[in-house]
Scaffold this motif. Structure first.
Motif, PDB file in Angstrom:
ATOM      1  N   ASP A  25       0.878  -1.304  -0.038  1.00  0.00           N
ATOM      2  CA  ASP A  25      -0.093  -0.062  -0.009  1.00  0.00           C
ATOM      3  C   ASP A  25       0.820   1.276  -0.006  1.00  0.00           C
ATOM      4  N   GLN A 120     -12.883   6.461   5.287  1.00  0.00           N
ATOM      5  CA  GLN A 120     -11.386   6.797   5.267  1.00  0.00           C
ATOM      6  C   GLN A 120     -10.713   7.039   6.375  1.00  0.00           C
ATOM      7  N   LYS A 123      -9.249   3.390   6.353  1.00  0.00           N
ATOM      8  CA  LYS A 123      -8.261   3.169   5.254  1.00  0.00           C
ATOM      9  C   LYS A 123      -6.806   3.499   5.808  1.00  0.00           C
TER      10      LYS A 123
END
Length: 283
Positions: A25, A120, A123
């Protein structure tokens, strides 16, 4: 450098494989040239800031850079084991516990125009969680292999905001086991004072002068591992102009080149005087 999943990174650590990787990521990097008893960390080195957050953020790029710790990874990059964040602490702060890692305000200024949606937040928090899964696996391997470990937790701070003289380097030792480790902290302070800097900058070093070492990176490792010392090491931003957004590469390079030897020598003393003298090295 490889792009690897968290599962693959942890598996390679378990097998004691040397590797250079970025998480899949792109939230942190890990370099392992060889498995040894000392690790360097730069959790606030990152400046990346997810694009979907831009329009909602009330802080400018400069505001974020001002509070980050640029170049702290470079200062220790020549050492055999280095883990460093790539994302800005304004997305999530690796040096805070998960429940406080996402700021609502930062340094007295509201951060978000509207509250962040839960998806969000999650994440960002998943990246925080993955980082600590790898940290845990790494320290576990180090203690398994050597019986103990030492971590150099590199940071920087804005010295110009202080209204009194402050040291060029500060060590925060409030949350270490000072009964066992204070001598190593003092020796590290004394070592750092011998760094010679350009422009006639006098290198001063203190312990718990500006910061006390209250970060989550230090606390997490200390709480989970009995024989690992974490030295929260904060350079004042004498290596940049914090108001003009300019890095002084000659100062950064001077720190990096001298830490190559000084850090390794200090870690070797820890190995000899703590690991070997206490019989911690596994058979």
């Amino acid at each position: 450098m490889l792009k690897l999943s968290i599962t693959d990174i942890i598996a390679r650590i378990g097998r004691e494989e040397p590797f250079h990787a970025v998480s899949d990521d792109y939230s942190f990097t890990l370099k392992i040239d060889s498995y040894t008893y000392f690790l360097c960390g730069a959790v606030h080195d990152g400046h990346q800031f997810r694009k979907e957050l831009w329009d909602n953020c009330l802080h400018s790029e400069y505001d974020r850079w001002y509070e980050e710790d640029p170049c702290t990874r470079q200062m220790v990059q020549s050492n055999p084991m280095v883990i460093a964040g790539l994302d800005s602490r304004f997305e999530y702060d690796l040096n805070r516990a998960p429940d406080t890692a996402i700021y609502e305000d930062a340094w007295g200024k509201k951060l978000w125009d509207t509250p962040l949606p839960e998806n969000q937040k999650q994440k960002s928090l998943s990246k925080h969680e993955n980082f600590y899964k790898v940290v845990h696996a790494l320290i576990l391997k180090m203690e398994e292999k050597f019986g103990a470990a030492i971590v150099y937790d590199m940071h920087s701070y804005n010295w110009k905001r202080w209204d009194r003289p402050v040291p060029v380097v500060n060590l925060g030792t409030k949350n270490i086991d000072n009964d066992r480790f204070s001598a190593f902290a003092k020796a590290w302070r004394d070592t750092l004072e011998t760094i010679i800097l350009p422009h006639n900058i006098e290198t001063t070093a203190g312990i718990n002068d500006t910061f006390q070492g209250n970060g989550y990176f230090l606390k997490y490792i200390t709480d989970h591992f009995d024989n690992t010392l974490v030295l929260a090491t904060e350079f004042s931003k004498i290596y940049c102009d914090e108001y003009e957004y300019i890095i002084f590469p000659e100062v950064v390079t001077a720190i990096e080149e001298q830490l190559k030897l000084k850090l390794r020598n200090h870690a070797t003393t820890f190995y000899n005087d703590f690991i070997l003298k206490n019989g911690l090295l596994p058979n």
